[in-house]
Design an enzyme around this catalytic site. Structure first.
Site, PDB file in Angstrom:
ATOM      1  NE  ARG A  11       1.778  -3.554   6.371  1.00 11.80           N
ATOM      2  CZ  ARG A  11       0.233  -3.093   5.515  1.00 11.80           C
ATOM      3  NH1 ARG A  11      -0.693  -3.325   6.199  1.00 11.80           N
ATOM      4  NH2 ARG A  11       0.443  -2.861   3.782  1.00 11.80           N
TER       5      ARG A  11
ATOM      6  CB  CYS B  10       1.541  -5.673   3.103  1.00 10.94           C
ATOM      7  SG  CYS B  10       3.525  -5.625   2.094  1.00 10.94           S
TER       8      CYS B  10
ATOM      9  CG  ASP C 190       0.893   0.669   5.124  1.00  9.58           C
ATOM     10  OD1 ASP C 190       2.481   1.179   5.802  1.00  9.58           O
ATOM     11  OD2 ASP C 190       0.479   2.051   4.195  1.00  9.58           O
TER      12      ASP C 190
HETATM   13  P1  4NP Z   1       3.920  -1.780   2.578  1.00  6.19           P
HETATM   14  O1  4NP Z   1       4.181  -0.924   2.442  1.00  6.19           O
HETATM   15  O2  4NP Z   1       2.061  -2.297   2.079  1.00  6.19           O
HETATM   16  O3  4NP Z   1       3.926  -2.500   4.199  1.00  6.19           O
HETATM   17  O4  4NP Z   1       5.544  -2.316   1.710  1.00  6.19           O
HETATM   18  C1  4NP Z   1       4.036  -0.099   1.954  1.00  6.19           C
HETATM   19  C2  4NP Z   1       5.138   0.847   1.163  1.00  6.19           C
HETATM   20  C3  4NP Z   1       4.566   1.678   0.984  1.00  6.19           C
HETATM   21  C4  4NP Z   1       3.858   2.619   0.639  1.00  6.19           C
HETATM   22  C5  4NP Z   1       2.638   2.037   1.221  1.00  6.19           C
HETATM   23  C6  4NP Z   1       2.169   0.990   2.027  1.00  6.19           C
HETATM   24  N1  4NP Z   1       3.611   3.555  -0.298  1.00  6.19           N
HETATM   25  O5  4NP Z   1       1.667   4.549  -0.684  1.00  6.19           O
HETATM   26  O6  4NP Z   1       4.314   3.548  -1.391  1.00  6.19           O
END
Ligand code: 4NP
Length: 159
Positions: free
Chosen positions: A15, A9, A127
């Site tokens: 995720r 992800c 997300d």
């Molecule tokens: P992930 O969620 O891709 O599912 O781990 C996110 C975690 C951090 C960020 C964005 C999405 N961020 O912008 O820091």
């Protein structure tokens, strides 16, 4: 031969570590833990070294999953180390496509949505980072559905 699966992800704190934990637990419950080598990574390195987001850890724990992965960025070597690299959304997919060192490596990239069986017309895992609690439950519902389907397909030789 082990099936080596990497979930990817953006931050590798919501995720993909949840997908990793869910697939590992589901495989163990079927007595198939030894069949798989499962990991996760992110296309963005800003959270490297961190445990999954506490909101995701709590929501997953409530369903019986303990998430202990430490975030790490995806790297070119991952295309050697893994047989399947599974992207949570289209952004992740296109970033992986750019990172893949060869055409053969590109063939290893999948979308998690390819394994949805009951997600309506959803085409990606959204997300949840800027969402409330309900967003994390939606993600976990989608991941449980897709992981069960990955297990089913590997069990009957469709994957
Ligand atoms: P992930 O969620 O891709 O599912 O781990 C996110 C975690 C951090 C960020 C964005 C999405 N961020 O912008 O820091």
């Amino acid at each position: 031969m082990k099936r080596r699966i990497l979930f990817v992800c953006l931050g590798n704190i919501c995720r993909s570590p949840a997908a990793e934990g869910i697939l590992r637990d589901m495989a163990a419950r079927e007595g198939r833990a030894a069949e798989f080598d499962i990991d996760s990574a992110g296309t963005y390195a800003g959270h490297a070294g961190e445990l999954p987001d506490s909101r995701m850890r709590e929501a997953a724990f409530a369903r019986g999953y303990r998430l202990t992965h430490r975030s790490r960025p995806v790297c070119e070597d991952d295309f050697e180390r893994f047989d399947m690299i599974v992207a949570m959304d289209d952004n992740n997919y296109h970033n992986l496509f750019r990172l893949a060192p060869s055409l053969q490596a590109r063939e290893k990239i999948f979308r998690m949505a390819e394994f949805f069986t009951s997600a309506g017309d959803r085409s990606y895992v959204p997300d949840p980072y800027y969402e409330g609690r309900a967003g994390f439950e939606v993600v976990l519902d989608l991941l449980e559905d897709a992981c069960a389907e990955i297990l089913r397909r590997t069990r009957c030789g469709e994957l």
